[in-house]
Design an enzyme around this catalytic site. Structure first.
Site, PDB file in Angstrom:
ATOM      1  N   GLU A  60       0.928  -1.171   0.057  1.00 46.40           N
ATOM      2  CA  GLU A  60      -0.004  -0.095   0.037  1.00 46.40           C
ATOM      3  C   GLU A  60       0.873   1.159  -0.115  1.00 46.40           C
ATOM      4  OE1 GLU A  60      -0.807  -2.765   1.685  1.00 46.40           O
ATOM      5  OE2 GLU A  60      -2.696  -3.340   1.647  1.00 46.40           O
ATOM      6  N   HIS A 129     -11.605  -4.504   8.918  1.00 40.79           N
ATOM      7  CA  HIS A 129     -12.306  -4.275   7.554  1.00 40.79           C
ATOM      8  C   HIS A 129     -13.234  -3.429   7.622  1.00 40.79           C
ATOM      9  CE1 HIS A 129      -9.552  -7.448   6.463  1.00 40.79           C
ATOM     10  NE2 HIS A 129      -9.888  -7.593   5.181  1.00 40.79           N
TER      11      HIS A 129
END
Lengths: 324, 329
Positions: A60, A129
């Site tokens: 990322e 999440h």
């Protein structure tokens, strides 16, 4: 205007942007994976090729830097984070680099980057999440942050984000993906920094973000039967914020609630409350209230999720508290 | 004449000599000015490492991109960027290359392909990869260069960047300036395996170690890496062995702090890049002593001029504080 689902609106917008401007490309982990991004990228790989639809390694921070570097070199990347939670890895690049580059070099360089990210709450996905991190990004100078609440605004704001000459964090709530709206076929702009009045009312003003706008309207509709008239403002941009639309509404109603489904501490609600408190104090008849998530990580179990996420019911009880 | 000097024209060698000397004399002046508190922003001096920026940038075109670090003056000068604007930036003046917003650690000069320097260790490496990705998407033949130190190879983003660049065969050259220290920490105390060059193997790209104090060697290796990248054959990692003469930041040499020994510094000064090039130029009759002296005095004049420019320039207006937070379209 065509009746279209939110996720299809994004798909259409991305296709049109990539057709119109060859500087636009998509990059991010999961960009070619249908279940990751709710069918928003369906067909784009076959239409534009892997040169412009780039699925990446799970890196990322590195990939965010890559997108920023490409933007510095004149491209207009759309960088995807399929779960907002994964952005923590990329904070150095987003804050120290994307947010600062234009300022740090005296305006000579700019980062026309769209960071497209999805709040993926619910479904027992738990703490890593499910996060809604809009407030963190509004804290950073140089970043703009937008949160559409409808398929229409998704198209208009995504287009504005890509056309913007600086970095814009564009945030979807996954719960909106199946909602429908009338959306123009061709590209158009929803200006960044402009809120929208969604419902007129005289008793209380509620400003909300993203999915919560729909919950607020539900609450307002149900209280209208009791004679409580709620004015609903969709903030659309959480940075820059449309102060005028908030203050003008509070002048009329004298009561204010801010609804944002993220954490309360130093959050969107805190910022908006402070602005309304400072600039509309004399019009307020009651204290400002906010609706947020509890100050806790997201739980997994559905029974706990049920109390964790605010709904129209949470909002109704807040309004009653204020207006009674 | 050795075989390798055949590839370098007299003009190229002289230009490299001038570039290295320009960096050295500029940095020595900056060191003095920091000591006198004339310059306030933290300056990480490049003295001792001049051959690397010079050798690499000599292999680049103006429209090739360079991304730099907190130790950025040498890269900026070697890429041919304006000296007056650099000194003015160190003085926080509005005529500075970053209009007084960046200081020593944040230099840019886009028209010469200098796209900025990041003071976050390894922070600009993925940016360089991104520029290379844009060259690859647009099918241009530009090359991107990331300069970084040995300390940067400890960062996860270094691995992420090399992997992605290698995976996509991007036109980039990774230049590691191994000066043996990451701030105050010796390389043997921060890397489990100090053989940085070898790490290229895990990404299946060439990794070459070079004497970073020999500008002709650096140029030769860089030229090959740049040509490889330009031809679409992917990245190279170059590890340049070198040594910084001053401390991590500021003009002092750190000898009194016990961080390194007098002998170690003396050893590296003996291997200093400018001294070695001067010897080569003299031995081959490429430049005479007096020609060197006249080059030196020319550059001293340039540095003095830059100082005059910086001192005579205005500070940014207070009202301009919030300019450039967002780009006004």
């Amino acid at each position: 205007m065509t009746r279209i689902q939110y996720n299809k609106s994004i798909n259409q917008t991305l296709r049109q942007l990539m057709k119109k401007d060859d500087r636009v490309f998509l990059i991010g982990q999961g960009i070619t994976s249908p279940w990751y991004v709710g069918c928003t990228t369906t067909g784009l790989l076959s239409e534009f090729g892997s040169n412009r639809v780039i699925d990446t390694p799970v890196s990322e921070n590195g990939i965010t830097g890559v997108a920023i570097g490409a933007a510095l070199a004149g491209m207009r990347p759309v960088l995807l984070f399929p779960r907002m939670d994964f952005m923590h890895y990329a904070m150095d690049q987003l804050i120290n680099h994307a947010g600062s580059w234009h300022y740090m070099f005296g305006g000579q360089l700019n980062v026309p980057l769209t960071v497209w990210t999805i709040i993926n709450r619910g479904g027992e996905q738990a703490a890593q999440h499910s996060q809604s991190l809009q407030a963190m990004f509004t804290h950073i100078p140089g970043l703009k942050v937008v949160m559409p609440s409808s398929a229409y605004d998704a198209k208009g704001l995504l287009n504005s984000a890509v056309e913007d000459d600086g970095p814009v964090i564009y945030i979807d709530d996954r719960w909106l993906y199946e909602s429908e709206d009338d959306v123009p076929e061709e590209l158009f702009n929803v200006p960044i920094g402009e809120g929208a009045l969604r419902r007129n009312g005289k008793d209380v003003t509620i400003a909300a973000t993203s999915y919560m706008v729909g919950e607020v309207i539900k609450a307002a509709d149900s209280l209208a039967d009791e004679g409580i008239e709620t004015e609903v403002i969709d903030m659309r941009s959480v940075k820059p914020l449309d102060k005028d639309i908030l203050i003008n509404s509070v002048k009329k109603t004298g009561r204010f609630i801010v609804v944002d489904a993220s954490w309360p501490s130093s959050g969107i609600g805190a910022e908006v409350s402070s602005i309304v408190g400072n600039e509309a104090f004399k019009y307020l008849k009651t204290p400002i209230m906010r609706v947020s998530l509890p100050d806790s990580p997201a739980p997994a179990s559905s029974s706990l999720e049920g109390v964790y996420y605010p709904t129209s019911k949470t909002i109704i009880s807040k309004i009653r508290e204020l207006v009674s | 004449m050795t075989e390798r000097t055949v590839h370098l024209s007299l003009n190229q060698l002289q230009a490299m000599y001038k570039s290295m000397l320009r960096i050295r004399l500029f940095e020595e002046k900056v060191g003095d000015l920091v000591r006198k508190n004339e310059i306030i922003c933290p300056c990480h001096l490049y003295i001792g490492q001049e051959a690397i920026a010079t050798g690499v940038c000599a292999a680049l075109r103006t429209d090739d991109y360079v991304f730099s670090t907190h130790r950025s003056h040498g890269h900026y000068i070697a890429k041919g960027c304006n000296l007056d604007a650099l000194m003015a930036e160190l003085y926080g003046k509005v005529t500075g290359c970053s209009k007084g917003r960046g200081g020593s650690m944040h230099l840019s000069f886009p028209e010469m392909g200098f796209i900025g320097s990041s003071a976050i260790v390894a922070g600009s490496i993925p940016l360089a990869v991104g520029a290379a990705l844009s060259f690859s998407i647009r099918k241009t033949d530009n090359v991107s260069v990331a300069f970084f130190g040995d300390g940067a190879t400890n960062e996860g983003v270094w691995y992420e960047s090399l992997n992605f660049a290698a995976l996509k065969k991007l036109p980039i050259v990774f230049v590691c300036e191994n000066n043996l220290y990451s701030t105050h920490v010796h390389i043997s105390d921060h890397l489990a395996d100090t053989d940085i060059r070898k790490k290229a193997e895990i990404f299946r790209i060439p990794g070459i170690q070079v004497d970073g104090n020999d500008v002709t060697e650096v140029f030769k290796v860089a030229k090959k890496a740049v040509d490889t990248a330009r031809q679409g054959e992917g990245p190279t990692l170059i590890e340049c062995m070198t040594y910084r003469w001053r401390g991590h930041v500021g003009p002092n040499d750190d000898l009194n702090t016990g961080l390194r020994s007098k002998e170690e510094l003396a050893f590296w000064k003996e291997k200093g890049p400018i001294k070695r090039l001067e010897k080569k130029l003299l031995d081959n009759n490429f430049l005479s002593k007096s020609e060197m002296l006249s080059i030196r005095s020319e550059i001293e004049k340039e540095v003095d001029e830059s100082l005059k420019f910086a001192k005579n320039s205005p500070f940014p207006q207070e009202e301009s504080l919030l300019d450039y937070v967002f780009k006004v379209s």
